[in-house]
Design a protein around this motif. Structure first.
Motif, mmCIF file in Angstrom:
data_model
loop_
_atom_site.group_PDB
_atom_site.id
_atom_site.type_symbol
_atom_site.label_atom_id
_atom_site.label_comp_id
_atom_site.label_asym_id
_atom_site.label_seq_id
_atom_site.Cartn_x
_atom_site.Cartn_y
_atom_site.Cartn_z
ATOM 1 N N GLY A 99 0.797 -1.209 0.000
ATOM 2 C CA GLY A 99 0.000 0.000 0.000
ATOM 3 C C GLY A 99 0.834 1.265 0.000
ATOM 4 O O GLY A 99 2.066 1.233 -0.072
ATOM 5 N N VAL A 100 0.127 2.383 0.095
ATOM 6 C CA VAL A 100 0.722 3.714 0.070
ATOM 7 C C VAL A 100 0.540 4.353 1.433
ATOM 8 O O VAL A 100 -0.516 4.228 2.064
ATOM 9 C CB VAL A 100 0.053 4.580 -1.016
ATOM 10 N N ARG A 101 1.574 5.021 1.890
ATOM 11 C CA ARG A 101 1.489 5.719 3.167
ATOM 12 C C ARG A 101 1.307 7.211 2.935
ATOM 13 O O ARG A 101 2.067 7.826 2.183
ATOM 14 C CB ARG A 101 2.740 5.473 3.999
ATOM 15 N N LEU A 102 0.300 7.771 3.574
ATOM 16 C CA LEU A 102 0.091 9.218 3.582
ATOM 17 C C LEU A 102 0.484 9.716 4.965
ATOM 18 O O LEU A 102 -0.318 9.676 5.904
ATOM 19 C CB LEU A 102 -1.370 9.562 3.280
ATOM 20 N N GLN A 103 1.727 10.146 5.098
ATOM 21 C CA GLN A 103 2.234 10.642 6.373
ATOM 22 C C GLN A 103 2.262 12.154 6.260
ATOM 23 O O GLN A 103 3.233 12.745 5.817
ATOM 24 C CB GLN A 103 3.637 10.075 6.644
ATOM 25 N N TRP A 104 1.162 12.779 6.668
ATOM 26 C CA TRP A 104 0.993 14.205 6.440
ATOM 27 C C TRP A 104 1.018 15.007 7.734
ATOM 28 O O TRP A 104 0.659 16.187 7.736
ATOM 29 C CB TRP A 104 -0.323 14.448 5.690
ATOM 30 N N ARG A 105 1.469 14.410 8.813
ATOM 31 C CA ARG A 105 1.426 15.122 10.090
ATOM 32 C C ARG A 105 2.295 16.372 10.078
ATOM 33 O O ARG A 105 1.973 17.348 10.744
ATOM 34 C CB ARG A 105 1.855 14.192 11.226
ATOM 35 N N HIS A 106 3.388 16.357 9.353
ATOM 36 C CA HIS A 106 4.303 17.493 9.347
ATOM 37 C C HIS A 106 4.161 18.337 8.082
ATOM 38 O O HIS A 106 5.036 19.136 7.773
ATOM 39 C CB HIS A 106 5.736 16.994 9.492
ATOM 40 N N VAL A 107 3.057 18.153 7.381
ATOM 41 C CA VAL A 107 2.811 18.886 6.138
ATOM 42 C C VAL A 107 1.771 19.972 6.399
ATOM 43 O O VAL A 107 0.660 19.681 6.864
ATOM 44 C CB VAL A 107 2.310 17.937 5.025
ATOM 45 N N ARG A 108 2.110 21.215 6.126
ATOM 46 C CA ARG A 108 1.172 22.309 6.385
ATOM 47 C C ARG A 108 0.021 22.307 5.394
ATOM 48 O O ARG A 108 -1.147 22.415 5.762
ATOM 49 C CB ARG A 108 1.906 23.651 6.340
ATOM 50 N N GLU A 109 0.350 22.227 4.118
ATOM 51 C CA GLU A 109 -0.677 22.228 3.083
ATOM 52 C C GLU A 109 -0.711 20.843 2.431
ATOM 53 O O GLU A 109 0.165 20.491 1.656
ATOM 54 C CB GLU A 109 -0.388 23.303 2.043
ATOM 55 N N VAL A 110 -1.718 20.066 2.781
ATOM 56 C CA VAL A 110 -1.800 18.697 2.280
ATOM 57 C C VAL A 110 -2.485 18.675 0.922
ATOM 58 O O VAL A 110 -3.292 19.560 0.601
ATOM 59 C CB VAL A 110 -2.557 17.798 3.273
ATOM 60 N N PRO A 111 -2.180 17.670 0.115
ATOM 61 C CA PRO A 111 -2.849 17.555 -1.181
ATOM 62 C C PRO A 111 -4.348 17.316 -1.010
ATOM 63 O O PRO A 111 -4.816 16.852 0.030
ATOM 64 C CB PRO A 111 -2.166 16.336 -1.815
#
Length: 267
Positions: A99-111
């Motif tokens: 699978g794919v990991r969406l690790q967005w905790r440290h992303v200010r502007e998420v896709p």
């Protein structure tokens, strides 16, 4: 730990010469090679491992994929751009990518998961039977879960869903949304990295709520080896001891560490 094969559903492996992403939130103080991880599994009676794609290294998934190619007791998620082709993804699947990991905790502007590019990407993930492993603070999870559920993909929420103690702990809207997502039948939650939550009590509360609403058939356990940013304070055995504290019932622990993850990641 048990007389049944144990699955560690969340760990990382890397070398220090791997290209660190310009946006990496942490610089590892030491390498965490796959051989060292496998030795930790063996020393603690753990049979299988699932590596988590690390945003520290961007889309450089090569090391984890090669580890899975050489060690069939391993699986991995990957970090991918949404324009990755189906052909590339199928080749990865043959080498142990699940699978794919969406690790967005440290992303200010998420896709935007509802954009055209991500709708196609999520359809490709669904077509492959892959999963989306999702990590962010609980307050930001609801819109992701809305989009992922609409796309029909299997979702694995990481790190207990990270309930926010400032907005109610396990009563916070984001954590409650995770519980509702589990009820759809296509969402699982990782009891991984209790040490990353605001307190040990919050981890106990979250585990109790997840057990009550999800049951052990929707939960898996992960060590989060080598414990990024906690390298000097956490040991592998400690994560197993923590699980025993969070899930005192041996039958439930067996489901969480063996039966559920074997079906989810290795079937």
């Amino acid at each position: 730990m048990a007389d049944a094969p144990v699955v560690d559903a969340h760990a990382h492996a890397f070398t220090l010469d791997m290209p660190l992403s310009p946006t990496a939130w942490h610089a590892p103080p030491a390498a965490a090679p796959i051989e060292q991880y496998l030795a930790a599994l063996d020393a603690n009676g753990v049979t299988f491992g699932v590596l988590a794609g690390a945003t520290l290294f961007g889309t450089y998934n090569d090391y984890a994929i090669e580890a899975c190619r050489r060690h069939r007791r391993l699986r991995t998620t990957v970090i991918l751009e949404p324009d990755t082709s189906q052909r590339e993804m199928r080749a990865m699947a043959a080498d142990g990518v699940i699978g794919v990991r969406l690790q967005w905790r440290h992303v200010r502007e998420v896709p935007d998961l509802k954009s055209g590019a991500y709708r196609v990407f999520l359809r490709r993930i669904a077509d492959l039977g892959w999963q989306v492993h999702l990590h962010d603070d609980s307050d930001r999870l609801p819109p992701y879960l809305d989009a992922l559920e609409a796309a029909g993909v299997t979702v694995v929420v990481e790190h207990f869903g990270r309930p926010n103690p400032d907005t109610g702990g396990t009563a916070c809207p984001g954590f409650q949304r995770v519980l509702r997502s589990v009820e759809t039948g296509r969402t699982w939650v990782k009891l991984a990295s209790a040490f990353r939550l605001a307190s040990a009590q919050l981890a106990r509360d979250a585990a109790a709520e997840l057990l009550r609403h999800a049951g052990p058939e929707r939960l898996v356990w992960g060590s989060d080896w080598p414990f990024a940013a906690f390298e000097s304070s956490i040991g592998y055995r400690q994560t197993l001891d923590t699980l025993q504290d969070l899930v005192p019932d041996p039958a439930a622990r067996r489901r969480i560490t063996c039966e559920t993850p074997l079906k989810l990641f290795f079937a």
